[in-house]
Write an enzyme that holds these catalytic residues in place. Structure first.
Site, mmCIF file in Angstrom:
data_model
loop_
_atom_site.group_PDB
_atom_site.id
_atom_site.type_symbol
_atom_site.label_atom_id
_atom_site.label_comp_id
_atom_site.label_asym_id
_atom_site.label_seq_id
_atom_site.Cartn_x
_atom_site.Cartn_y
_atom_site.Cartn_z
ATOM 1 N N LYS A 53 53.612 19.372 -1.662
ATOM 2 C CA LYS A 53 52.875 18.545 -0.713
ATOM 3 C C LYS A 53 52.361 17.265 -1.379
ATOM 4 C CE LYS A 53 52.190 19.730 3.076
ATOM 5 N NZ LYS A 53 53.037 19.512 4.271
ATOM 6 N N LYS A 107 45.332 21.627 -1.179
ATOM 7 C CA LYS A 107 45.996 22.237 -2.340
ATOM 8 C C LYS A 107 46.883 21.241 -3.074
ATOM 9 C CE LYS A 107 45.896 26.919 -0.447
ATOM 10 N NZ LYS A 107 44.924 26.571 0.590
#
Length: 651
Positions: free
Chosen positions: A447, A435
């Site tokens: 992230k 993702k």
């Protein structure tokens, strides 16, 4: 009157059952004494038979006197030896080849002791035992006792089940090799299961009628319908790994149409070492992966883990706890279990201590954003390897808690990476996600920033900073599989966001092994990705789970509810300008991230952390500025292939 009679019958039945249970318990408690008495009479009879054989059934009076004179010594010595060597222990209905070896050992020892007794003690006595009688006694001890013990098992496994009261399910098993046959015999030996495997079905195109003892290969999977009818079976056993995902999926489809059940057995070597029982389970989604399960090469891992101090963040989570389990196989000197949830850390520490007690486990309750606490841990425990699995990962929740996600996923990673660099840790492996590629969610963006920080801080560090990108992990906390299973248990409907949605999937062991493998392969700066095959449609996953639950397709309603904030229709594993290259493992690809400067990334990270609790619109604006890809829905990705097979592989 009839009610009174029925109640009286029930009372009598209960009293009878209680009596039999008390009698059984009493006999079990007296078992050793009963066995000794039975062996006493058996040894006396065998000794007499040895004389009968020597004198062709007509024993002279003189040798009858020898028999009676030596009987107490012969029987007494044999009882003593058999007891000392444990031949009165164990249940005869479980007798196997090792029991015959034990019987042979006891018989040899007893015979040698009797011969020594006869030669040295009875040397000047007139009642010396004829040598041939001693040989006969030895042979008959093995034959008679071995036969009696075998008869018990034959009765328990072959004769008693013939009345049909013990066997509730006749079955076939897929496989045509010796290990499969041995597994089948183990199941048939467990009469309490009520299962009788009556034949083997070859997974290959062969009809050779091969036989293993009383089990025969009766045909191939192509003939399965006919074979199930011929042998009146309702269950088909499949050993894990015998059939690959696609073939097992097709078999499961046909099973529901043909009215039989499929059960999964563990491989013989993996789960039956020293076990008395065979664990049987239902088919799980892990068995039906739409690709071959990754078989990762863990040989190089021991070199970097053996004797080292390993720190795992998020050690109580799905991935973190499995990382700890896998790492414990490679004998680290010390393992630091770091997490915020005390209950989870307690449970994983207890489990590890039970399964691998030779390792020192150090539980630490700590927040990865608490720099002072993390410094104390690094200063006192001095880790050599860091596996960073702690993160907020639930996309919809993170969308509602943007600031907390920045603090945990970005600041937490920065704190851990900074201390790994400062204290000279050998390797730092960060768990990321697919993702993070062209992210449409806050979670993906955090992230992505964490990846960048790890890659850039490693540009001038002795520590090798490595990242791994996951797909969706089956069975992890919050994954879609447990949700679908709960909805099926309630009778539906199953809710999906969009019928077009696809995801990459991997199992928890695959995910944890990818992280450990990356630690052994990376030299710093790489992003490792497991080759997960083609993405799976979420609606296909839902239909698979419906069939696994024993329902026919269409019996559970599937409802589209629309995409939630931050979700993507299609996941991607790489940015377009990231170069993927093959590694020494054919199921792992590596890429080097786009060029970023540490000063630039450090400034971006600092800005986001400082603004973490500002207005959500402000934070989203900053994220859009630093991660320009954040936003729109990506086009459906093509399957990425390595850029050039001829390029030098990463070792």
């Amino acid at each position: 009157m009839s009610n009174h009679t029925a109640e009286s019958d029930r009372t009598d039945s209960k009293e009878s059952t209680a009596f039999h249970l008390r009698l059984r318990d009493r006999l079990v408690s007296m078992r050793l004494a009963l066995l000794i008495v039975c062996h006493l009479f058996a040894f006396a009879a065998i000794y007499w038979a040895a004389f009968l054989m020597r004198f062709t059934l007509d024993i002279p009076l003189k040798y009858q006197e020898i028999y009676w004179a030596n009987l107490p010594f012969v029987v007494g010595l044999k009882l003593l030896v058999f007891y000392a060597l444990g031949s009165f222990h164990g249940w005869w209905r479980h007798v196997n080849f090792s029991d015959f070896i034990a019987l042979l050992r006891s018989a040899v020892a007893a015979s040698l002791l009797i011969i020594a007794f006869d030669y040295f003690v009875m040397q000047n006595w007139q009642h010396r035992i004829p040598r041939i009688v001693l040989v006969n006694d030895f042979v008959m001890t093995i034959v008679v006792l071995g036969g009696l013990r075998s008869c018990w098992r034959v009765w328990d496994e072959r004769i008693a089940p013939l009345d049909g009261s013990r066997v509730t399910d006749r079955a076939l098993i897929v496989g045509s090799d010796f290990d499969t046959a041995k597994l089948a015999h183990l199941i048939n030996g467990q009469t309490k299961l009520g299962i009788r495997i009556v034949g083997m079905v070859s997974a290959l195109d062969q009809r050779n009628g091969r036989r293993y003892s009383d089990l025969r290969v009766v045909g191939t999977l192509e003939d399965l319908s006919t074979l199930m009818q011929q042998h009146r079976t309702t269950t088909l056993f499949v050993v894990t790994g015998t059939l690959k995902g696609r073939r097992l999926r097709d078999l499961l489809d046909s099973a529901s149409d043909r009215g039989f059940k499929i059960k999964i057995l563990p491989p013989l070597n993996d789960h039956l070492r020293g076990a008395d029982s065979v664990p049987i389970r239902e088919v799980s989604y892990n068995d039906l992966l739409r690709r071959e399960p990754a078989d990762l090469n863990l040989g190089a891992i021991e070199k970097i883990v053996d004797g080292k101090t390993v720190l795992v963040t998020g050690a109580g989570g799905s991935i973190g706890s499995e990382l700890c389990r896998q790492l414990s196989r490679f004998h680290p000197r010390k393992m630091i279990l770091l997490g915020r949830g005390e209950n989870r850390i307690y449970h994983i520490e207890r489990e590890l201590n039970d399964n691998a007690p030779h390792i020192r486990y150090v539980p630490r309750i700590a927040n990865i954003t608490d720099a002072a606490r993390i410094r104390e841990i690094f200063e006192t425990l001095k880790p050599d390897l860091v596996f960073h699995a702690a993160a907020h990962k639930h996309v919809p929740l993170v969308e509602e808690n943007v600031g907390e996600s920045i603090i945990n996923n970005i600041l937490g990673t920065k704190v851990m990476a900074d201390h790994a660099h400062e204290f000279g840790v050998d390797r730092f492996v960060m768990v990321s996600t697919d993702k993070s590629v062209n992210p449409t969610s806050i979670m993906g963006c955090t992230k992505q920033m964490a990846e960048r920080y790890c890659q850039t801080i490693g540009q001038n560090s002795k520590t090798a900073f490595i990242s791994t990108r996951f797909g969706n992990v089956l069975g992890s906390a919050g994954s879609v599989v447990p949700l679908f299973q709960e909805q099926i248990r309630r009778g539906g409907p199953i809710t999906i966001t969009d019928k077009r949605m696809t995801r990459y999937f991997m199992t928890i062991p695959e995910a944890s092994q990818l992280v450990i493998q990356a630690a052994s392969m990376g030299s710093g700066g790489e992003i490792f990705v497991l080759e997960m095959g083609e993405p799976v449609k979420i609606i296909d996953l839902a239909n698979d789970l419906i069939r696994l639950a024993g329902h026919s397709p269409g019996s559970i309603e599937i409802v589209e509810k629309g995409m939630r904030p931050g979700e993507k229709l299609y996941e991607e594993l790489y940015y377009g300008d990231e170069k993927s290259i093959p590694t020494s493992h054919d199921q792992i690809l590596s890429s080097h991230s786009r060029a970023f400067r540490f000063e630039e990334v450090e400034h971006q990270v600092h800005t986001l952390i400082e603004s973490a609790y500002a207005d959500t619109a402000v934070i989203r604006g900053l994220i859009k500025k630093f991660v320009p890809e954040y936003g729109g829905q990506p086009a459906k990705p093509q399957q990425r292939k390595p850029n050039s097979p001829e390029k030098e592989k990463i070792q």
